[in-house]
Design an enzyme around this catalytic site. Structure first.
Site, mmCIF file in Angstrom:
data_model
loop_
_atom_site.group_PDB
_atom_site.id
_atom_site.type_symbol
_atom_site.label_atom_id
_atom_site.label_comp_id
_atom_site.label_asym_id
_atom_site.label_seq_id
_atom_site.Cartn_x
_atom_site.Cartn_y
_atom_site.Cartn_z
ATOM 1 N NE ARG A 1 -2.237 -2.021 3.207
ATOM 2 C CZ ARG A 1 -2.657 -2.227 4.447
ATOM 3 N NH1 ARG A 1 -3.737 -1.623 4.893
ATOM 4 N NH2 ARG A 1 -1.973 -3.024 5.244
ATOM 5 N N GLY B 1 3.226 -15.178 6.701
ATOM 6 C CA GLY B 1 2.615 -14.624 7.905
ATOM 7 C C GLY B 1 3.610 -14.339 9.018
ATOM 8 N N GLY C 1 -5.853 -6.187 15.317
ATOM 9 C CA GLY C 1 -6.454 -7.365 15.925
ATOM 10 C C GLY C 1 -7.102 -6.996 17.261
ATOM 11 C CD GLU D 1 -4.810 -10.254 13.124
ATOM 12 O OE1 GLU D 1 -4.709 -9.195 12.489
ATOM 13 O OE2 GLU D 1 -4.277 -10.413 14.239
ATOM 14 C CG ASN E 1 -0.375 -0.751 7.234
ATOM 15 O OD1 ASN E 1 0.645 -1.426 7.327
ATOM 16 N ND2 ASN E 1 -1.380 -0.856 8.065
ATOM 17 C CG ASN F 1 36.139 28.281 -8.746
ATOM 18 O OD1 ASN F 1 35.358 28.708 -9.613
ATOM 19 N ND2 ASN F 1 35.779 27.411 -7.837
ATOM 20 C CB ALA G 1 34.879 49.498 -9.425
HETATM 21 C C1 UD1 Z 1 -0.578 -7.289 12.648
HETATM 22 C C2 UD1 Z 1 -1.210 -8.186 13.714
HETATM 23 C C3 UD1 Z 1 -2.409 -7.461 14.320
HETATM 24 C C4 UD1 Z 1 -1.976 -6.123 14.882
HETATM 25 C C5 UD1 Z 1 -1.288 -5.302 13.809
HETATM 26 C C6 UD1 Z 1 -0.697 -4.051 14.416
HETATM 27 C C7 UD1 Z 1 -0.777 -10.458 12.997
HETATM 28 C C8 UD1 Z 1 -1.346 -11.656 12.385
HETATM 29 N N1 UD1 Z 1 -1.588 -9.432 13.141
HETATM 30 O O1 UD1 Z 1 -1.508 -7.167 11.598
HETATM 31 O O2 UD1 Z 1 -3.014 -8.246 15.334
HETATM 32 O O3 UD1 Z 1 -3.103 -5.451 15.409
HETATM 33 O O4 UD1 Z 1 -0.215 -6.028 13.192
HETATM 34 O O5 UD1 Z 1 -0.127 -3.258 13.412
HETATM 35 O O6 UD1 Z 1 0.397 -10.446 13.360
HETATM 36 N N2 UD1 Z 1 5.650 -9.565 8.101
HETATM 37 C C9 UD1 Z 1 6.695 -10.410 7.773
HETATM 38 N N3 UD1 Z 1 6.420 -11.580 7.162
HETATM 39 C C10 UD1 Z 1 5.162 -11.972 6.840
HETATM 40 C C11 UD1 Z 1 4.101 -11.089 7.175
HETATM 41 C C12 UD1 Z 1 4.382 -9.909 7.804
HETATM 42 O O7 UD1 Z 1 7.853 -10.106 8.051
HETATM 43 O O8 UD1 Z 1 5.004 -13.054 6.275
HETATM 44 C C13 UD1 Z 1 5.953 -8.296 8.781
HETATM 45 C C14 UD1 Z 1 5.541 -7.093 7.979
HETATM 46 O O9 UD1 Z 1 6.615 -6.628 7.182
HETATM 47 C C15 UD1 Z 1 5.191 -6.077 9.068
HETATM 48 C C16 UD1 Z 1 4.722 -6.958 10.231
HETATM 49 O O10 UD1 Z 1 5.203 -8.255 9.981
HETATM 50 O O11 UD1 Z 1 6.315 -5.355 9.508
HETATM 51 C C17 UD1 Z 1 3.218 -6.971 10.412
HETATM 52 O O12 UD1 Z 1 2.602 -7.468 9.247
HETATM 53 P P1 UD1 Z 1 1.274 -6.826 8.670
HETATM 54 O O13 UD1 Z 1 0.913 -7.536 7.447
HETATM 55 O O14 UD1 Z 1 1.406 -5.343 8.619
HETATM 56 O O15 UD1 Z 1 0.238 -7.242 9.810
HETATM 57 P P2 UD1 Z 1 -1.124 -6.522 10.148
HETATM 58 O O16 UD1 Z 1 -2.168 -7.010 9.207
HETATM 59 O O17 UD1 Z 1 -0.937 -5.069 10.272
HETATM 60 MG MG MG Z 2 0.551 -3.635 9.616
#
Ligand code: UD1
Ligand code: MG
Length: 453
Positions: free
Chosen positions: A15, A77, A139, A154, A227, A385, A422
């Site tokens: 996003r 995830g 969440g 979530e 985001n 210069n 000058a």
């Molecule tokens: C997550 C939480 C949610 C919380 C919110 C707060 C989970 C499942 N949910 O949701 O409960 O309220 O953050 O902002 O954790 N990332 C990885 N690998 C992956 C997926 C994500 O490294 O496979 C990293 C992303 O780069 C990011 C972070 O994990 O920095 C969170 O991921 P994101 O997809 O933003 O989770 P949210 O849907 O915001």
């Molecule tokens: Mg997030």
């Protein structure tokens, strides 16, 4: 006790709509990731682990040796992401602090409190929550009737009743390491998205009858996650307010904090006044009692005490004390102005030293030059210069008077006490106490220098 942070930074950040990985977008002049690393420093004892994925090469390059990295490929995830750190951390840490690296406002103190909470917890998880009217897609924290935390749900799978819950999961956790690695293996695959959610460890702990501690935060601002670029600007504004407030508490006057853009590494001394629409960037250091702005841009520069910088630009430049500069002056890299130098409107100085008391009132360009004390640079003076291939130096002595519109064709030396008429075009060195005029300028008579006041 060994405490290690795992920062999650593998997500795509779709996003943001950007070629730059999300976690490298700057907030108050530093990448989000830098802020996350700063915040975890205090509460952990070991080198952090950053989980990289999208943009892994760029992120790893940025991190250099500030963190260990582990690749998550594919990204399945947040639970799956933490699991990637197991090979580096198993039996090497007692507690694991997990944070998302897109929350630059989260404070180190908050994480420290979270770690302290977990140290006292008989169970395996402590986590940060916040009570908020606007859920921002976070969440929901589900508690049993006795108040204990039993799950995180979530938003997109929550029931209508769960959606009403005002307590939200911030995204900061402290786990007992031994319990965590095993629990991550037990997380069920989310049926809708096919991902493994870190948040599901809460339900696992609860079902095992183990205690999950929720630490409710009261500063909502700290929980802003990025985001989109709209969130980025909100975070940037919040971080600026935080930085500005600290300067004001340290004795700096900001006439209009909302239009003072001060990056995080900038230092400012007491009784300096920052006027509106001023940008202080990079490693700028400003002393005491200065008046900066309005409308000034200063990057990686050093300013002494009691200087005035009005509507001017400085990049990689140095001002000693009591310098008076502007409006509309520009100092480029390597410009160094001594005590009591006066630099008026529409001047530019680059790679040059102007010794104490030099006056350069209007419309001049000084490059690759050394100018002695108390010399006067007349309006429209130019150090020529550059010959199209190389830069050449100009040396001007003390108490010299350069007449208006003088062209100083470098390489060139002008002796102490000399004077140019000058419009002179000076192509040959000028001896001390000599007046030169014309084009090209030639010596016409010997001068008597006035005694110093
Ligand atoms: C997550 C939480 C949610 C919380 C919110 C707060 C989970 C499942 N949910 O949701 O409960 O309220 O953050 O902002 O954790 N990332 C990885 N690998 C992956 C997926 C994500 O490294 O496979 C990293 C992303 O780069 C990011 C972070 O994990 O920095 C969170 O991921 P994101 O997809 O933003 O989770 P949210 O849907 O915001
Ligand atoms: Mg997030």
């Amino acid at each position: 006790m060994r405490i290690t942070a795992v920062l999650l930074a593998a997500g795509q950040g779709t996003r943001m709509k950007s070629a730059l990985p999300k976690v490298l977008h700057p907030v108050a002049g530093k990448p989000m990731l830098w802020h996350a690393l700063e915040a975890i420093k205090r509460s952990t004892s070991e080198k952090p682990v950053v989980v990289v994925g999208h943009g892994a090469d760029e992120v790893t390059k940025y991190l250099a040796d500030s963190a260990q990295t582990v690749l998550q490929e594919p990204q399945l995830g947040t639970g799956h992401a933490v699991l990637q750190a197991e090979s580096l951390l198993k039996n090497k840490t007692d507690l694991v602090v997990v944070c998302y690296s897109d929350m630059p406002l989260l404070r180190g103190e908050t994480l420290q409190k979270l770690v302290d909470t977990q140290k006292k917890n008989s169970g395996p998880i402590s986590l940060l929550t916040v009570i908020a009217e606007h859920p921002r897609g976070f969440g929901r924290i589900i508690r049993k009737t006795d108040g204990t935390v039993s799950a995180i749900v979530e938003e997109y799978v929550a029931t209508a009743e769960q959606l009403q819950v005002k307590e939200l999961n911030v995204g900061g956790y402290c786990f007992d390491a031994n319990w965590l690695w095993d629990a991550l293996q037990r997380i069920p695959k989310n049926p809708k998205k096919g991902e493994y959610y870190l948040t599901d460890t809460v339900e696992l702990a609860s079902k095992d009858g183990l205690s999950v501690q929720a630490m409710v935060m009261d500063d909502l601002e700290e929980t802003i996650g990025i985001n989109t670029r709209v969130h980025l600007s909100e975070c940037d504004a919040a971080m600026r307010r935080r930085i500005n407030q600290q300067h004001m508490l340290n004795g700096v006057t900001l006439i209009d904090p909302a239009s003072s853009y001060i990056e995080i590494d900038v230092t400012i001394g007491m009784d300096t006044v920052i006027m509106p629409n001023t940008y202080l960037y990079g490693k700028t250091q400003i002393g005491q009692g200065n008046l900066i702005g309005p409308n000034s841009i200063i990057r990686d520069s050093k300013i002494g005490n009691r200087c005035k910088v009005l509507s001017s630009v400085m990049e990689g430049a140095v001002l000693e004390d009591d310098v008076d500069m502007g409006p509309f002056a520009r100092l480029r890299k390597g410009a160094h102005l001594g005590n009591h130098v006066h630099m008026g409107n529409f001047g530019e100085v680059k790679d040059s030293y102007l010794a104490d008391g030099v006056k350069m009132g209007h419309f001049s360009y000084i490059g690759n030059a050394q100018i002695g004390a108390n010399t006067n640079i007349g309006a429209g003076t130019i150090t020529c210069n550059y010959d199209g291939e190389k830069k050449h130096a100009t040396e001007i002595g003390e108490d010299v008077f350069i007449g208006s519109d003088t062209m100083l064709v470098a390489p060139l030396k002008i002796g102490n006490g000399a004077r140019t008429g000058a419009g002179a075009v000076v192509t040959k060195n000028v001896a001390e106490d000599t007046l030169v005029v014309g084009m090209p300028a030639r010596a016409i008579r010997k001068l008597e220098r006035k005694a110093k006041k």
